[in-house]
Design a protein around this motif. Sequence first.
Motif: not given
Length: 342
Positions: A257-270
């Motif tokens: 789930i999620g867009s390929r252009q959106s890296p997410g949030r948080g240290i691990l998510s980046l």
Amino acid sequence: MVQWPWAFLLFLLLPVLIVLRRKRKTAAAVKFSSISALDTCPVSLRQRLRPLLFIARLLCLSFLIVALARPRQGTAVERITTEGAAMMIVVDRSSSMGEAMHYQGRQLNRLEAVMEVVADFIQGDRKEYKGRLSDLIGLVTFARYADTQCPLVRGNTIIVDFLRQTRLAGSRSEEDGTAIGDGIALAAARLQKAEKQIMENWRKLKQTDPEGKPDFTIKSKVIILLTDGQNNAGRYHPLEAARLASDWGIKIYTIGIGSRQSPGRGILSLMSSGPDERLLRAIAENTGGFYARADEAGQLREIYQKIDQLEKTEVKSIEYVSYAEQFGPWAMAALAALGFEI
């Protein structure tokens, strides 16, 4: 209700007996010129009741005929058996699932959108989904650690309440991460334990009721895994957990789930640019499922619709009738009439 209604045909013999009795009447063997001297003789109770003897005989025969027809009272018992899926919903709750997602005109985060879709999938929405209330469904969530939010339950929407109580892991907390392998391993263990418990209950049922059938039979064991990140935590590697699931006959459907252009949030998510599609596809293919990506909530609904069509549930309703014999009182009445005659 009677078992043998043809027995009532024996009532046709009663008029014959009455006619034969009347024909057997004969005149007195000794004739007297006058019986005036007998007029003053008292009449005993036995003489008064003598005409009732034949009536008692007819009643006795009538009661026996009814008893012979075997009257009985039936009670319908309906037994419903279900052949359905034992299904574990495995949902990523890492901080990256807090990214925004539009769902039916509302601005939600990814986890909230997943909650809405899964709730409709389980309960039904009278449109795309018919509901899965006859299946066994449980809920596992994971971030850095995997937890059982709700064990496998059947015919109850309590799992939806647990799902809606699920919260995101804090982006800077020690809970954040994506332990895909641990989520799969925990869900697979729950499914395997549930199957063993059902089989044990069936063996116990066979001891008391050899012809009995369990009210629920597992037709398929399924894990629906949803994540927006890459495996970066946990004890088990996702492919190892998938092999364990495959050995236990568990099918895994994976959803990225999620867009390929959106890296997410948080240290691990980046560190992630989205779900590890190669890994998720391998998990699904190794267990007989499929992988699908949902960049928006509409695609997510379509994926769950596809799973809903693939995992069919069969509900069978079998009606039994339990009978209680009622001939006893009629036989006792016949005995009482015979005793009166004697």
